[in-house]
Design an enzyme around this catalytic site. Structure first.
Site, mmCIF file in Angstrom:
data_model
loop_
_atom_site.group_PDB
_atom_site.id
_atom_site.type_symbol
_atom_site.label_atom_id
_atom_site.label_comp_id
_atom_site.label_asym_id
_atom_site.label_seq_id
_atom_site.Cartn_x
_atom_site.Cartn_y
_atom_site.Cartn_z
ATOM 1 N N TYR A 50 38.352 8.549 47.610
ATOM 2 C CA TYR A 50 37.240 9.035 46.781
ATOM 3 C C TYR A 50 35.958 8.247 46.977
ATOM 4 O O TYR A 50 34.965 8.509 46.309
ATOM 5 C CB TYR A 50 37.619 9.078 45.298
ATOM 6 N N LYS A 51 35.977 7.274 47.887
ATOM 7 C CA LYS A 51 34.757 6.514 48.152
ATOM 8 C C LYS A 51 34.068 7.126 49.386
ATOM 9 O O LYS A 51 33.474 8.196 49.285
ATOM 10 C CB LYS A 51 35.107 5.045 48.338
ATOM 11 N N ASP A 108 44.380 -3.159 52.860
ATOM 12 C CA ASP A 108 43.775 -2.227 51.918
ATOM 13 C C ASP A 108 42.406 -1.844 52.469
ATOM 14 O O ASP A 108 41.517 -2.700 52.599
ATOM 15 C CB ASP A 108 43.653 -2.897 50.538
ATOM 16 N N PHE A 126 40.583 -6.882 44.830
ATOM 17 C CA PHE A 126 40.449 -5.979 43.696
ATOM 18 C C PHE A 126 41.730 -6.152 42.890
ATOM 19 O O PHE A 126 42.831 -6.187 43.441
ATOM 20 C CB PHE A 126 40.288 -4.534 44.184
ATOM 21 N N ARG A 145 25.802 -4.070 42.594
ATOM 22 C CA ARG A 145 26.454 -3.641 43.828
ATOM 23 C C ARG A 145 25.868 -2.310 44.298
ATOM 24 O O ARG A 145 25.795 -1.355 43.519
ATOM 25 C CB ARG A 145 27.959 -3.500 43.583
#
Lengths: 393, 393
Positions: B220-221, B195, B126, B369
């Site tokens: 937050y995922k 990560d 990312f 996705r």
């Protein structure tokens, strides 16, 4: 009714900001710690509830667009801008003050170029600025030199890269001369970073008018954004293209959703962003800024000086001579929006004050610190605080 | 009822996590974007309201002690710890993932010493990790070398200081071999930074078991902490005394309220703190973590694999051959909790899917996705998503 209580009543009756007090949730105590944590604006809980239940709970991921989450950092920056004398497009909200000090000091050093190898920092600063400036110096190969603000002009020279100063001293409440110090730093060819934590929202700052280069500040004191609400970073227009962030997160990319492996910074204020913004706290802050509708910083400043003048007068009349000593300057041009009183047993005294409903704070080793937020502190509060102080002493 | 819908019904009937779905606020659509923003746990709004109205509004500054605000970063870190296989005292919450990547990579490089001058970074990362790693390299005088995760073992050597890798690839959903890669990095004498943004909360991580040095992740995922909720930093016990932060804010001081001008770092996890923690978002996250009561990561992983297997099977049966191509590995050991489908017109297809109530996301240039959060996604959701996908294609 004593002369001081009647004076307080007169002042309150003619206070043009008196009605603003009703915009906050207060109780029957006296809150003089708004310079640590501002009081809750009454409409904020409802707004936060909407953010949580509807924007997050119902719209979920769509809120990044539909609820304008994505643009919150710069949009809310533009709400803060007029309070610090900045035209739009120069303030971005996000991260803590400490993190923003790091961005600003490193960026300032990089603007100054390789030949300038010294960073000056306010020797009396709130500690985090000094710690972070030391890290910035270490990581950019510069030397950090602590200097009392009054000695900054003499310390400036061709080696100076950047100068990190507090607009108002967190302990004493001394207001430093931002225009003169900024001009002196510029005359030496260096860059200024001002920490506005204890001035923004309490007095005019005039960032644009005085040509300040970079500035940072928190939003949970006089801006009432809530506990740990995000800080802000100001980079003046003329320097934005040269703002080279040490924290170039994806939010500062010119095309954040392009998912490019090569970094290319966004133009303008968003260049100061880093990672995903903290939406709950940002939008609580945005709501809190509504209390400024129709309020000018000039009116706030006038009331602030009247409040602190009055507090010093009440303390002078109520408290036995010699029991406390004010370390806050008497001259208006040198005073922020707080009064700090030196007192040998300050810690114990503050505990007793808080027990009596007068909330200030204790700064070790020997300071009683009282902050005056003109938006919700009344002259009656001030008289009562001084009276209770005299009683507990 | 087709064979797939009856299979879905059977799976849902025997799903030991089925009841957990009731802990979330959902609607009649299918939400497969929990790997961007987790759904709202139903009890969070009430908890946030208490934080705003009572803790901030009534207790104000006293909440730093009385509502335990001050210790929230490490207390909530200890709530996350078991989800990533960490014993208590090693995880601290605060700042964004990007800022934590900076802390971790710089600290890892410093642990590695002056002789090691190269940082390896996942070439398919990312983007923010790459940008921040580049800044860390620049500011520590190291070279940054992007390497595909599979090529990391061959790229390691005596020059390697630190290696920054993603546990799960954000685009393809590929799960990298954390134990083997960590062992290889250690064999080369270097330090790992993992990560965990796309793995924590979806599958076992085993930080302690595999000897990971440092790790970061967002909340937050799959942890459902809310939009932009604070990230976390893991530093294993054995390295904490050597964790030399590039962001030594006052919250990481051994005596934060001593207001010392000299920095001295706190022991343990709080050493990873920086500035004043963002209380509203932190405490929303703390509340959100309650949905994990009685839930094991192992059960989540088992369901996650069943969900993604089932989705691939449904897509295979419903979607005309060749119209989409999965880029997510078939092997369980190489699959995270998402499925990414390559499709020439992916952007337009995702718009149509969202219009039909199936929310996933589009990753340029050509990926659809779909994230599967086992806590609230059902097998019926999966079947419906694949069916609607076939219809809109």
């Amino acid at each position: 009714m004593s002369e001081l209580t009647s004076s307080a009543a007169e002042w309150d009756a003619s206070d043009e900001l008196a009605a603003v007090r009703g915009r906050f949730v207060l109780d029957d105590g006296v809150y003089l710690d708004g310079n640590s944590l501002g009081a809750l604006p009454a409409h904020v809980p409802g707004r936060v509830e909407d953010v949580v239940r509807r924007q997050w709970g119902e719209l979920r991921i769509r809120s990044w667009d539909e609820s304008d989450w994505w643009t919150a950092p710069e949009r809310i920056g533009d709400r803060i801008a007029p309070l610090v004398g900045a035209a739009p497009g120069q303030v971005v909200v996000g991260d803590s003050t400490s993190v923003n000090v790091f961005k600003a000091v490193v960026a300032a050093v990089r603007m100054a170029g390789e030949d300038r190898d010294e960073i000056l920092v306010d020797a009396t600063t709130f500690p985090t600025d000094g710690y972070i400036a030391a890290s910035a110096a270490r990581m950019t190969g510069r030397t950090l030199r602590p200097v009392a603000p009054a000695d900054v002009p003499a310390a400036l020279g061709p080696r100076t890269a950047a100068v990190l100063l507090n607009h108002v001293d967190y302990r004493t409440g001394r207001l430093h001369d931002l225009p003169a110090l900024t001009a002196a730093v510029h005359a030496a060819g260096a860059y200024t970073v001002w920490d506005l934590c204890h001035s923004a929202g309490a007095l005019p700052v005039g960032l644009d008018a005085h040509g300040v280069d970079l500035a940072v500040g928190c939003t949970y004191k006089y801006l009432n954004g809530g506990p740990g609400s995000p800080a802000y970073l100001y980079v003046r227009h003329g320097l934005q293209d040269r703002f080279d962030s040490p924290l170039p997160g994806w939010n500062s990319h010119v095309e954040p959703f392009g998912m490019r492996s090569a970094y290319a910074p966004a133009p303008g204020a968003p260049r100061g962003r880093v990672g995903t913004p903290d939406i709950l706290s940002l939008l609580a802050l945005e709501a809190a800024l509504d209390v400024w509708d129709g309020v000018t910083v000039e009116a706030v400043r006038a009331k602030s000086l009247a409040l602190t003048d009055f507090f010093l007068r009440c303390v002078g009349e109520y408290v036995p001579a010699g029991r406390v000593e004010s370390v806050t300057p008497v001259a208006h041009a040198e005073r922020g929006s707080q009064v700090a009183l030196r007192c040998a047993d300050a810690g114990a005294v503050m505990e007793r004050l808080i027990g009596r409903g007068v909330v200030g704070d204790f700064r070790p080793p020997d300071l009683l610190r009282f902050g005056f937020t003109p938006l919700y502190v009344s002259f009656a509060d001030v008289e009562r605080a001084a009276r209770v102080l005299a009683e507990v002493l």
